[in-house]
Scaffold this motif. Structure first.
Motif, PDB file in Angstrom:
ATOM      1  N   TYR A  23       9.219  -2.860  -2.458  1.00  0.00           N
ATOM      2  CA  TYR A  23      10.250  -3.077  -3.474  1.00  0.00           C
ATOM      3  C   TYR A  23      11.255  -1.922  -3.495  1.00  0.00           C
ATOM      4  O   TYR A  23      12.465  -2.136  -3.672  1.00  0.00           O
ATOM      5  CB  TYR A  23       9.610  -3.239  -4.851  1.00  0.00           C
ATOM      6  CG  TYR A  23       8.920  -4.570  -5.068  1.00  0.00           C
ATOM      7  CD1 TYR A  23       9.565  -5.769  -4.788  1.00  0.00           C
ATOM      8  CD2 TYR A  23       7.620  -4.636  -5.559  1.00  0.00           C
ATOM      9  CE1 TYR A  23       8.937  -6.992  -4.984  1.00  0.00           C
ATOM     10  CE2 TYR A  23       6.980  -5.852  -5.768  1.00  0.00           C
ATOM     11  CZ  TYR A  23       7.643  -7.027  -5.482  1.00  0.00           C
ATOM     12  OH  TYR A  23       7.019  -8.228  -5.687  1.00  0.00           O
ATOM     13  N   PHE A  24      10.758  -0.699  -3.322  1.00  0.00           N
ATOM     14  CA  PHE A  24      11.662   0.465  -3.288  1.00  0.00           C
ATOM     15  C   PHE A  24      12.659   0.333  -2.137  1.00  0.00           C
ATOM     16  O   PHE A  24      13.864   0.576  -2.312  1.00  0.00           O
ATOM     17  CB  PHE A  24      10.847   1.749  -3.151  1.00  0.00           C
ATOM     18  CG  PHE A  24      11.688   2.991  -3.069  1.00  0.00           C
ATOM     19  CD1 PHE A  24      12.073   3.670  -4.213  1.00  0.00           C
ATOM     20  CD2 PHE A  24      12.106   3.495  -1.834  1.00  0.00           C
ATOM     21  CE1 PHE A  24      12.862   4.806  -4.140  1.00  0.00           C
ATOM     22  CE2 PHE A  24      12.888   4.637  -1.752  1.00  0.00           C
ATOM     23  CZ  PHE A  24      13.267   5.299  -2.910  1.00  0.00           C
ATOM     24  N   ALA A  25      12.154  -0.041  -0.951  1.00  0.00           N
ATOM     25  CA  ALA A  25      13.035  -0.193   0.206  1.00  0.00           C
ATOM     26  C   ALA A  25      14.067  -1.287  -0.032  1.00  0.00           C
ATOM     27  O   ALA A  25      15.225  -1.173   0.387  1.00  0.00           O
ATOM     28  CB  ALA A  25      12.205  -0.501   1.457  1.00  0.00           C
ATOM     29  N   TYR A  26      13.658  -2.360  -0.705  1.00  0.00           N
ATOM     30  CA  TYR A  26      14.586  -3.444  -1.048  1.00  0.00           C
ATOM     31  C   TYR A  26      15.750  -2.902  -1.865  1.00  0.00           C
ATOM     32  O   TYR A  26      16.926  -3.157  -1.567  1.00  0.00           O
ATOM     33  CB  TYR A  26      13.803  -4.507  -1.821  1.00  0.00           C
ATOM     34  CG  TYR A  26      14.574  -5.746  -2.226  1.00  0.00           C
ATOM     35  CD1 TYR A  26      15.865  -6.001  -1.778  1.00  0.00           C
ATOM     36  CD2 TYR A  26      13.979  -6.690  -3.058  1.00  0.00           C
ATOM     37  CE1 TYR A  26      16.540  -7.148  -2.158  1.00  0.00           C
ATOM     38  CE2 TYR A  26      14.654  -7.842  -3.447  1.00  0.00           C
ATOM     39  CZ  TYR A  26      15.929  -8.057  -2.998  1.00  0.00           C
ATOM     40  OH  TYR A  26      16.604  -9.191  -3.380  1.00  0.00           O
ATOM     41  N   ILE A 130      11.218 -12.006   4.035  1.00  0.00           N
ATOM     42  CA  ILE A 130       9.865 -11.921   4.586  1.00  0.00           C
ATOM     43  C   ILE A 130       9.069 -10.827   3.887  1.00  0.00           C
ATOM     44  O   ILE A 130       7.916 -11.036   3.471  1.00  0.00           O
ATOM     45  CB  ILE A 130       9.925 -11.668   6.106  1.00  0.00           C
ATOM     46  CG1 ILE A 130      10.529 -12.884   6.827  1.00  0.00           C
ATOM     47  CG2 ILE A 130       8.529 -11.367   6.661  1.00  0.00           C
ATOM     48  CD1 ILE A 130      10.858 -12.638   8.287  1.00  0.00           C
ATOM     49  N   GLN A 131       9.667  -9.658   3.726  1.00  0.00           N
ATOM     50  CA  GLN A 131       8.950  -8.571   3.074  1.00  0.00           C
ATOM     51  C   GLN A 131       8.711  -8.872   1.598  1.00  0.00           C
ATOM     52  O   GLN A 131       7.666  -8.518   1.037  1.00  0.00           O
ATOM     53  CB  GLN A 131       9.734  -7.265   3.226  1.00  0.00           C
ATOM     54  CG  GLN A 131       9.826  -6.796   4.661  1.00  0.00           C
ATOM     55  CD  GLN A 131      10.225  -5.337   4.777  1.00  0.00           C
ATOM     56  OE1 GLN A 131       9.990  -4.538   3.887  1.00  0.00           O
ATOM     57  NE2 GLN A 131      10.834  -4.977   5.896  1.00  0.00           N
ATOM     58  N   ASP A 132       9.662  -9.531   0.964  1.00  0.00           N
ATOM     59  CA  ASP A 132       9.512  -9.865  -0.448  1.00  0.00           C
ATOM     60  C   ASP A 132       8.368 -10.850  -0.661  1.00  0.00           C
ATOM     61  O   ASP A 132       7.624 -10.757  -1.643  1.00  0.00           O
ATOM     62  CB  ASP A 132      10.823 -10.448  -0.977  1.00  0.00           C
ATOM     63  CG  ASP A 132      10.844 -10.547  -2.488  1.00  0.00           C
ATOM     64  OD1 ASP A 132      10.712  -9.502  -3.151  1.00  0.00           O
ATOM     65  OD2 ASP A 132      10.988 -11.666  -3.015  1.00  0.00           O
ATOM     66  N   LEU A 171      10.680  -1.603 -11.511  1.00  0.00           N
ATOM     67  CA  LEU A 171      10.992  -0.171 -11.613  1.00  0.00           C
ATOM     68  C   LEU A 171      11.141   0.441 -10.223  1.00  0.00           C
ATOM     69  O   LEU A 171      12.034   1.264  -9.992  1.00  0.00           O
ATOM     70  CB  LEU A 171       9.904   0.557 -12.398  1.00  0.00           C
ATOM     71  CG  LEU A 171       9.887   0.356 -13.910  1.00  0.00           C
ATOM     72  CD1 LEU A 171       8.624   0.949 -14.513  1.00  0.00           C
ATOM     73  CD2 LEU A 171      11.123   1.000 -14.552  1.00  0.00           C
ATOM     74  N   ALA A 172      10.274   0.036  -9.286  1.00  0.00           N
ATOM     75  CA  ALA A 172      10.381   0.546  -7.919  1.00  0.00           C
ATOM     76  C   ALA A 172      11.678   0.097  -7.276  1.00  0.00           C
ATOM     77  O   ALA A 172      12.359   0.880  -6.596  1.00  0.00           O
ATOM     78  CB  ALA A 172       9.180   0.072  -7.097  1.00  0.00           C
ATOM     79  N   LEU A 173      12.030  -1.188  -7.462  1.00  0.00           N
ATOM     80  CA  LEU A 173      13.289  -1.693  -6.924  1.00  0.00           C
ATOM     81  C   LEU A 173      14.469  -0.909  -7.489  1.00  0.00           C
ATOM     82  O   LEU A 173      15.360  -0.481  -6.753  1.00  0.00           O
ATOM     83  CB  LEU A 173      13.414  -3.183  -7.247  1.00  0.00           C
ATOM     84  CG  LEU A 173      14.546  -3.961  -6.570  1.00  0.00           C
ATOM     85  CD1 LEU A 173      14.133  -5.408  -6.371  1.00  0.00           C
ATOM     86  CD2 LEU A 173      15.827  -3.918  -7.389  1.00  0.00           C
TER      87      LEU A 173
END
Length: 480
Positions: A23-26, A130-132, A171-173
């Motif tokens: 989520y952070f990378a997103y 895909i990652q989500d 929060l990470a996003l």
């Protein structure tokens, strides 16, 4: 207040780290946002309505998440149904970033720059989808449904914990957005567009690093549901054929087809739920669909702020940084309300607040900044900053109640597919909003340097953004 501040910290567990990194990378993909937006205006010849139409196509991969969800649930690659799919998504994202860099630098000449933009953006979207899907599935698996003695935990306890996982994911996003928002403006001002796109390659590397921390893969295995996978693949093929075939009203036809396919698949997956649960999901989904299906203004307003208000890369970076920080604070402070209050009440107030906080954008177009400059000594930049400060905490809040509901009802063995189908439905709402944005930009034609129609566009979008969600809440809110 102190309890709200401490809830996310107390709820955090080491098992959450891999999905938190995805989520952070997103969110951190925003590193290229300012550069991309300025590059589009400087180098491409696309109009706001054309960009809105491209936006519709870019939402379509989100509407076939069920295909990726079924693969993640049922098809291991090298024995993995989590780690390897995160890596595959990262490869798609990295390829998209290289494509944008090649278009900006002129060393990739397979297509015209506007076509390369669409291709690069589509690859990034596919990688993100895909990652989500994997992160969504993991968000339902990290919460134990039984206690240490093997007894089922209370529903309210499980639901609250699942809700907190969704809060931590948002929060990470937002943390990823915060980490790069201001930097995105600085980099856009310091480096050429090609270099910034290549710098973005650090983002997929972050999510791949998270795969090293995945302790265990899910053990439940079920046969492939070919109604979901086969139907999704067939649907995807039809979308590609319609997109490339130049058929009139292809986007509208695909939207209606998508709704039919996703709703049919949801019926398959929810057959085992009791009637009360089905009705709760149905009416809640209608309300949130209406909330997310509101139209935007399009790129014309952004161009107007550049040409008329003279906003630059650094200022837009500062705006995004401020908004991202305040979004995190909003989710942090309202974590109790978001995870325990009713969906309808939460969205009702978010719709009203969102409408009120959109008024400064309309006022800026009609010259309120000139009056404030003469009377109070502050102008357009201060108004834009104040509006960002006021509105940002509400940007990420609307999805958390739905994500909690989806996670709570996610059936074992179908969790990735279930989450993907529900997310597909909600992303179809975004496609509906993009279609409305396209129509509005066709009615109120805004071009580079010609902003006479922008006022009517702003007012109409504001009106629809209020009427659609409030109307749905009034019609269906009592049935949730």
């Amino acid at each position: 207040m102190l309890e709200n501040l401490m809830r996310p910290l107390r709820a955090f567990q080491p098992a959450y780290v891999p999905l938190i990194m995805v989520y952070f990378a997103y969110g951190a993909l925003g590193l290229i946002d300012v550069t991309r937006d300025f590059w589009i205006k400087e180098r491409l010849q696309l109009s706001p309505s054309e960009l809105a139409a491209i936006g519709v196509w870019l939402t379509l991969p989100w509407t076939i998440k069920m295909v990726f969800g079924e693969l993640v649930d049922c098809v291991p690659i090298f024995g993995s149904r989590r780690r390897v799919y995160i890596v595959i998504g990262a490869l798609f994202t990295a390829t998209g970033l290289v494509t944008l860099a090649g278009a900006a630098g002129g060393w990739l000449a397979l297509m015209r720059p506007d076509q390369l933009y669409v291709l690069g953006a589509l690859l990034i979207v596919l990688g993100t989808v895909i990652q989500d899907v994997v992160a969504d599935a993991m968000s339902t698996e990290v919460v134990q449904r039984v206690d240490a003695h093997g007894e089922p935990r209370p529903d309210n306890e499980v639901r609250s914990e699942l809700g907190m996982v969704q809060v931590l994911g948002r929060l990470a996003l937002s943390g990823g957005i915060v980490a790069v928002a201001g930097l995105s403006g600085v980099l856009a001002g310091l480096f050429d567009r090609e270099t910034v796109f290549l710098m973005g390659l650090v983002i997929p590397a972050i999510s791949v690093t998270g795969t090293l921390l995945v302790k265990k893969e899910p053990t439940e295995i079920r046969p492939i549901d070919w109604r979901i996978l086969g139907g999704g693949v067939l649907f995807g093929a039809m979308v590609v054929a319609l997109a490339l075939g130049g058929i009139p009203y292809a986007q509208e036809f695909i939207f209606l087809l998508s709704m039919a396919v996703v709703c049919t698949m949801l019926v398959f997956v929810t057959r085992e739920l009791d009637h009360k649960s089905k009705m709760a999901i149905l009416y809640t989904s209608i309300i949130i669909f209406a909330f997310r299906a509101t139209p935007g203004v399009g790129d014309g307003y952004f161009w107007w702020t550049l040409d008329v208000l003279k906003f630059d890369e650094n200022f837009y970076g500062a705006l995004r940084q401020t908004g991202a920080v305040l979004a995190i604070l909003g989710m942090w402070l309202f974590s109790k309300q978001l995870t325990e209050y009713s969906v309808t009440k939460t969205l009702f107030w978010l719709a009203i607040i969102g409408t009120v906080l959109s008024l400064p954008n309309v006022a800026l177009y009609y010259g309120v900044h000139e009056w404030t400059e003469r009377t109070f000594g502050f102008g357009a930049r201060t108004i834009a900053l104040i509006d960002t400060v006021a509105s940002s905490p509400f940007a990420q809040l609307s999805m958390i109640p739905l994500l909690t509901l989806i996670a709570f009802y996610a059936p074992a063995g179908h969790r990735a597919t279930w989450f993907a189908l529900m997310a597909s439905l909600m992303n179809l709402a975004l496609a509906a909003g993009q279609l409305q944005t396209k129509y509005l930009n066709q009615i109120f034609a805004v071009q580079r340097g010609d902003y006479m129609e922008l006022g009517g566009l702003l007012i109409t979008a504001l009106f629809l953004g209020f009427v659609l969600p409030i109307g749905a809440i009034l019609l269906f809110g009592r049935r949730v």
